[in-house]
Design an enzyme around this catalytic site. Structure first.
Site, PDB file in Angstrom:
ATOM      1  CG  ASP A 131      -2.093  -0.782   1.172  1.00  0.00           C
ATOM      2  OD1 ASP A 131      -2.672  -0.831   0.086  1.00  0.00           O
ATOM      3  OD2 ASP A 131      -2.478  -1.390   2.193  1.00  0.00           O
TER       4      ASP A 131
HETATM    5  C1  BGC Z   1      -0.006   1.171   6.275  1.00  0.00           C
HETATM    6  C2  BGC Z   1      -0.344  -0.051   5.504  1.00  0.00           C
HETATM    7  C3  BGC Z   1      -1.823  -0.161   5.410  1.00  0.00           C
HETATM    8  C4  BGC Z   1      -2.442   1.111   4.861  1.00  0.00           C
HETATM    9  C5  BGC Z   1      -3.929   1.010   4.876  1.00  0.00           C
HETATM   10  C6  BGC Z   1      -0.657   2.371   5.666  1.00  0.00           C
HETATM   11  O1  BGC Z   1      -0.396   3.478   6.447  1.00  0.00           O
HETATM   12  O2  BGC Z   1       1.380   1.335   6.341  1.00  0.00           O
HETATM   13  O3  BGC Z   1       0.200  -1.186   6.121  1.00  0.00           O
HETATM   14  O4  BGC Z   1      -2.176  -1.210   4.573  1.00  0.00           O
HETATM   15  O5  BGC Z   1      -2.034   2.206   5.599  1.00  0.00           O
HETATM   16  O6  BGC Z   1      -4.561   2.118   4.382  1.00  0.00           O
HETATM   17  C1  NOJ Z   2      -1.822  -3.877   5.291  1.00  0.00           C
HETATM   18  C2  NOJ Z   2      -2.966  -3.963   4.341  1.00  0.00           C
HETATM   19  O1  NOJ Z   2      -4.100  -4.411   5.041  1.00  0.00           O
HETATM   20  C3  NOJ Z   2      -2.644  -4.889   3.205  1.00  0.00           C
HETATM   21  O2  NOJ Z   2      -3.694  -4.888   2.310  1.00  0.00           O
HETATM   22  C4  NOJ Z   2      -1.360  -4.496   2.560  1.00  0.00           C
HETATM   23  O3  NOJ Z   2      -1.070  -5.435   1.567  1.00  0.00           O
HETATM   24  C5  NOJ Z   2      -0.236  -4.410   3.555  1.00  0.00           C
HETATM   25  N1  NOJ Z   2      -0.611  -3.527   4.607  1.00  0.00           N
HETATM   26  C6  NOJ Z   2       1.065  -3.929   2.937  1.00  0.00           C
HETATM   27  O4  NOJ Z   2       1.034  -2.584   2.659  1.00  0.00           O
END
Ligand code: BGC
Ligand code: NOJ
Length: 811
Positions: free
Chosen positions: A483
């Protein structure tokens, strides 16, 4: 250092001190009604949707931590305390918390009074039951009072935390007998209410928070508890609560049991009222009648235990390694159920407000869950597919209550569509239910735009094909699995999101990760085409996959490992040419899982590079070197301090991809090393460093560039659970469903003599004994089923209810 121990016979983790390094929580409920409960009885509950239908209030990031929950205060001649230690924190003579599968039992003792609280959500029941048993263990008679306590949320958890000008005037309750009803907004548009009831007469109550606590007191010192008497307050606006007051006198050795039910009721609109202004309590009374005495609790509790025993028996391992057995048989499947239920919505790190069901998250969670309750997995696939758009892209999240895509988040995460194919394939392999492909499923939840699920999968596949970049690799869009790799965003202002909903149209930034996914998952689509007799379409799809393999080999390999991506300007990410972020874990895992570069020796090189550059004693970091400054062309990944989260933290989710990749090239020792490094049961001894629950995976462990190296955050709701279950059961132990049977293809440490797995599969039971006489990692010499040698490694689908003895000799 440990703060408890595993009790495998009872499938429990037993916590022996309340002051754990972080609140260690459990989940109650596995259908519609859910609760979070910590080892000190903190937490909250909700019906289906943690945001839209919150039943009790919880304040995240509170001081002290984890304040608020279902509390049972004991008043004992001027002294008062709580059996879970929090919130009163009066010293206990004895404390124990047993987190089991779907229940929690907290026992506290002080001054000769023992209180044991058993909390669970019974099957097919919209309520949390708390059985509170009070025993006089002293030598003299005791006069005691019990005060129960819960604080209601005004339903929409977001509004509840923000819109006080309204909220402070809307709260309403009714009290009838031993039941307190929370009916805020019932007079207008809601047709649901909550109640808190106890199965005994009461000597008083409170329903107004201020009257109960005192305006300037916290949960640790409620005014009425300190005084030993309630005020029989009726909430009018402000903050409705429910507190029962029960007096008792107990002879030495005497015990008293009380059953509290916190329930949720929905009435059809025409049955809302008993009479003007009085809610119709018929359904609530029926729920209460189900728990009038202890035998009801025993029965419902036993049903819950049997339910879990059955779920755990679907894949049962007997091995020489107690920790492995405990992960595979108890805690990993349990966490898989919880992640399947919650997606990333409600934990002690996810507020229940900001995220609903994630598209890619739910699709992956399903991989670890589908063997437990396949019918639920089926429904989830159809729900997810309904939030897909006609061009194959998909809403990134949806709300469980409405099942509609969240338009404030929108779509544009270009990995999302492919996960749907993987989830569906896994479901079909588990069940043999190819019929799911013919289900008619809407696009964008619009009943006027429907097509078969198979057509949805086709659109998923072609969403990739139709969105290729300059190197023939998939465009990344807003982000792929990571993400935080936001290559089209260029966010310069704190108010600008990292993944803006309107900025994913860039036609340059490409993802090697999605390319790997396509090569891994695409063949499932091909197989489904073939089985539907669509041989031309299958051949066409195969060509696209082969082109992608070529694109990765030509433009996606960097000499010793797979590249991560190309940015908006066509520059490499995850390359030796970069000053920071030279190698990323994700493409090494996914590309090798897909088999790319295996015969050329590139796969092995890539995994060696992982070992050399990314591995640490606590797990594999996401990339290295960590970004030490903010890169406008990379986005959120470089916003985290080096070593946290996606910026070179040990992001546990993709560690099992490496474990699986290692099995692809046959290195069982290394696969198991990767697996066991982050598996909770193996790191219980460092609970003081790790801090989060020693029975479940966390999303992230601080990487080596942090002084807090080894400290975990974001426990419970992570795809790590499902993927590790897949890695260990399907690839290391090697028992995995395929379309026509059960494949047995172990890849284990050479030192192992073997192991036994009992697997329920499509209605029959296979007891599979794997023997490793030559002490190798991979390779099967002979498979004997029911005394007869079979050809190949796939156990055939058998008549329902049949049982089979299988011996697999490695060699
Ligand atoms: C986090 C990710 C997460 C995303 C969700 C980010 O700030 O680092 O792990 O999946 O937010 O929106
Ligand atoms: C958490 C999110 O829930 C998941 O969808 C994503 O793949 C990981 N963070 C890595 O960014």
């Amino acid at each position: 250092m440990k703060f408890g121990y595993f009790d495998d016979v009872n499938r429990e983790y037993v916590i022996t001190t309340p002051a754990t390094p972080y609140p260690w929580i459990n989940y109650l409920g596995c259908q519609d009604f859910f609760s979070l409960i910590s080892n000190t009885s903190g937490g909250y509950c909700f019906y289906r949707d943690a945001r839209l239908r919150r039943i009790t209030r919880y304040r995240y990031n509170n001081v002290p931590i984890d304040s608020g929950g279902r509390y049972f205060y004991i008043y004992d001649s001027g002294d008062y305390w709580t059996p879970g230690w929090m919130p009163v924190k009066r010293e206990l003579d004895r404390y124990e918390c047993r987190h089991g599968l779907g229940y929690t039992r907290i026992t506290g003792e002080r001054n000769g009074v023992e209180v044991s609280q058993l909390a669970f959500v019974p099957l097919n029941y919209n309520g949390e039951v708390n059985q509170v048993v009070i025993t006089n263990k002293s030598g003299s008679e005791k006069e005691i009072a019990l005060f129960s306590f819960v604080e209601f949320c005004l339903w929409n958890a977001m509004d509840d935390m923000t819109n006080f000008q309204r909220n402070f005037s809307t709260g309403e309750v009714e009290v009838e007998g031993s039941a307190i009803y929370h009916k805020t907004e019932y007079r207008e548009r809601r047709n649901h209410y909550a109640f808190f009831w106890v199965n005994s007469p009461i000597d008083g109550f409170d329903t107004d928070r201020e009257s109960f606590l005192g305006l300037y007191n916290g949960f640790d010192s409620p005014k009425n508890v300190a005084a030993g008497k309630p005020t029989n307050s009726i909430a009018s606006g402000w903050s409705p609560i429910a507190s029962h007051y029960i007096k008792m006198s107990l002879k030495p050795g005497e015990k008293r049991s009380y059953i509290f039910v916190l329930g949720y009721v929905e009435n059809p609109p025409e049955e809302k009222w008993e009479r003007k202004g009085v809610i119709n309590k018929k359904r609530a009374r029926e729920m209460q009648q189900k728990f009038i005495d202890d035998t009801c609790v025993e029965k419902a509790f036993q049903e819950l235990k049997d339910y879990w025993a059955d779920l755990c028996s679907k894949f049962a391992l007997e091995s020489h390694d107690e920790k492995l057995n405990r992960m595979v048989n108890i805690w990993n499947p349990y966490q898989c159920m919880v992640t399947f239920n919650m997606s990333r919505s409600a934990s002690y790190f996810e507020s229940g407000i900001s995220r609903g069901m994630g598209f890619r998250d739910s699709a992956q969670d399903l991989l670890g869950f589908v063997h437990q309750v396949p019918e639920r997995a089926r429904q989830r696939i159809l729900d997810l597919a309904s939030t897909q758009f006609e061009d194959g892209s998909a809403y990134h999240q949806y709300q469980p209550l409405t099942k509609k895509g969240n338009s404030d988040i929108g779509s544009g995460f270009n990995d999302d569509p492919l996960w749907l194919i993987l989830a569906t394939a896994q479901y079909i392999k588990e069940t043999g239910d190819f019929g799911i492909l013919d289900e008619m499923v809407p696009f964008d939840c619009d009943e006027n735009k429907k097509d078969t699920l198979f057509e949805h999968l086709k659109r998923s596949f072609y969403h990739v094909v139709n969105n290729l970049g300059p190197h023939g690799l998939p465009l990344i869009g807003r982000a792929d699995w990571n993400d935080c790799l936001n290559l089209n965003c260029f966010s310069t202002q704190p108010m600008n999101p990292f993944t803006p909903a309107d900025k994913f149209e860039g036609r340059v930034a490409e993802s090697v990760f999605i390319a790997g996914m396509f090569v891994l998952i695409g063949p499932e689509y091909v197989e489904l085409c073939k089985r539907r007799g669509l041989s031309e379409e299958a051949a066409e799809a195969e060509k696209h996959i082969q082109n992608m393999v070529n694109a990765v080999l030509t433009h996606g390999y960097d000499g010793e490992w797979f590249l991560r991506a190309y940015d908006h300007f066509g520059n490499k990410i995850g390359s030796k040419e970069c000053s920071e972020g030279q190698i990323f874990i994700e493409p090494q895992g996914i590309c090798v899982m897909a088999g790319i570069g295996v015969k050329e020796g590139l796969a092995q090189k890539a995994l060696d590079s992982v070992m050399k550059r990314l591995d640490t004693k606590y797990g594999i970091v996401l990339h290295t070197p960590a970004y030490t400054e903010y890169y406008l062309n990379l986005g959120e990944i470089s916003s985290y301090p080096p070593g946290y989260k996606e910026n070179a933290g040990i992001f546990c989710h993709n560690n099992p991809w490496i474990a699986i990749a290692e099995t692809v090239i046959g290195r069982g020792d290394r696969a198991f090393e990767v697996y066991s490094k982050i598996a909770p049961a193996y790191i219980e001894d460092i609970s003081d460093i790790h801090r989060t629950e020693p029975y479940v995976y966390s999303q992230m462990i601080a990487g080596r560039t942090r002084w807090s190296f080894g400290e975990a955050k974001n426990s419970w709701l992570t795809g790590t659970a499902a993927w590790n279950f897949v890695a260990i059961t399907q690839y290391i132990l090697g028992v995995r469903p395929v379309y026509d049977g059960l494949m047995v293809d172990p890849c284990i440490p050479a030192s192992w003599d073997g192991f036994t797995v009992t697997r329920e599969f499509r209605g029959s039971k296979y007891r599979i004994r794997v023997e490793n006489p030559e002490h190798i990692c991979k390779g099967v010499n002979k498979v004997i089923m029911d005394g007869k040698e079979i050809e190949g490694q796939v156990l055939p689908v058998s008549p329902k209810e049949s049982e089979h003895e299988v011996i697999v000799i490695m060699g």
